[in-house]
Design an enzyme around this catalytic site. Structure first.
Site, PDB file in Angstrom:
ATOM      1  CE1 TYR A  30      -3.858  -2.229   0.003  1.00 20.49           C
ATOM      2  CE2 TYR A  30      -2.699  -3.385   1.752  1.00 20.49           C
ATOM      3  CZ  TYR A  30      -3.712  -3.340   0.818  1.00 20.49           C
ATOM      4  OH  TYR A  30      -4.578  -4.394   0.685  1.00 20.49           O
ATOM      5  N   GLY A 152      -0.646 -16.164   8.931  1.00 20.65           N
ATOM      6  CA  GLY A 152      -0.424 -17.600   8.946  1.00 20.65           C
ATOM      7  C   GLY A 152      -0.597 -18.308  10.271  1.00 20.65           C
ATOM      8  N   GLY A 173      -7.332 -14.629  10.648  1.00 21.24           N
ATOM      9  CA  GLY A 173      -8.178 -14.192   9.544  1.00 21.24           C
ATOM     10  C   GLY A 173      -8.376 -15.285   8.529  1.00 21.24           C
TER      11      GLY A 173
END
Length: 198
Positions: A30, A152, A173
């Site tokens: 980003y 992970g 997530g």
């Protein structure tokens, strides 16, 4: 710089809308990462060149956001691990650059650092020594505030990281298929004493 002011406005708007806090995305590919990355940052002004200059964008954003939001409600997601593709491939300066940036975050009373682990196998590269949980072991000594480990994790690995005091929290997530629509099943709290209350 207008973009710095835009980050501050976005943070102020989020808090006005009822958010508990905001997190600045200084990782992955980003905009803030594009300033930090010497391969994408070709500027010849005060935002380019040395890591001190390339990191100036992030620190000016933090300070501008802090004019509108208590920094104890502001986190930063960062770390030396990138996607390791295209212009976002770690070079020999990646570790020292990240040590500088994450060390400077200690100057601010932030909510947290969300430290990204390796997204690809670093074997043979300049970050090979940070494989597995070594990323968190290394930066635990650099950043003195709250660290949320990311990338992970399953429950067992997360609990081990907490038990070893390499992070204060773990962000889950992908492995749990978390999306904005529904948070999916809740991970049961570990019975391990080191993970209680986190």
């Amino acid at each position: 710089m207008q973009t710095v002011a835009d980050f501050a406005t976005a943070a102020r708007n989020a808090m006005s809308a009822g958010f508990d806090g905001v997190q600045l995305q200084a990782g992955f590919n980003y905009l803030i990462s594009q300033f930090l990355n010497p391969r994408t940052n070709r500027r010849a002004d005060r935002f380019g060149g040395s890591i001190e200059n390339r990191a100036r964008f992030l620190f000016e954003i933090i300070e501008a956001v802090g004019d509108h939001v208590d920094l104890r409600r502001v986190g930063v997601k960062a770390g030396p691990a990138w996607s390791e593709t295209g212009a976002f491939v770690s070079d020999s300066g990646a570790l020292a650059d990240s040590e500088y940036v994450l060390g400077r975050l200690n100057d601010y009373n932030l909510s947290h650092l969300l430290l990204m682990g390796m997204m690809v196998d670093p074997t043979g590269g300049p970050l090979a020594d940070l494989a597995d949980d070594e990323m968190f072991r290394h930066f635990r000594k650099v950043y003195q505030g709250t660290i949320i480990a990311n990338v992970g994790f399953d429950q067992d690995r997360g609990n081990m990281l907490l038990a070893d005091d390499l992070a204060d929290m773990v962000a889950y997530g992908q492995a749990f298929h978390v999306s904005n629509g529904g948070l999916g099943p809740t991970v049961p709290r570990s019975s391990h004493e080191g993970a209680q209350g986190r």
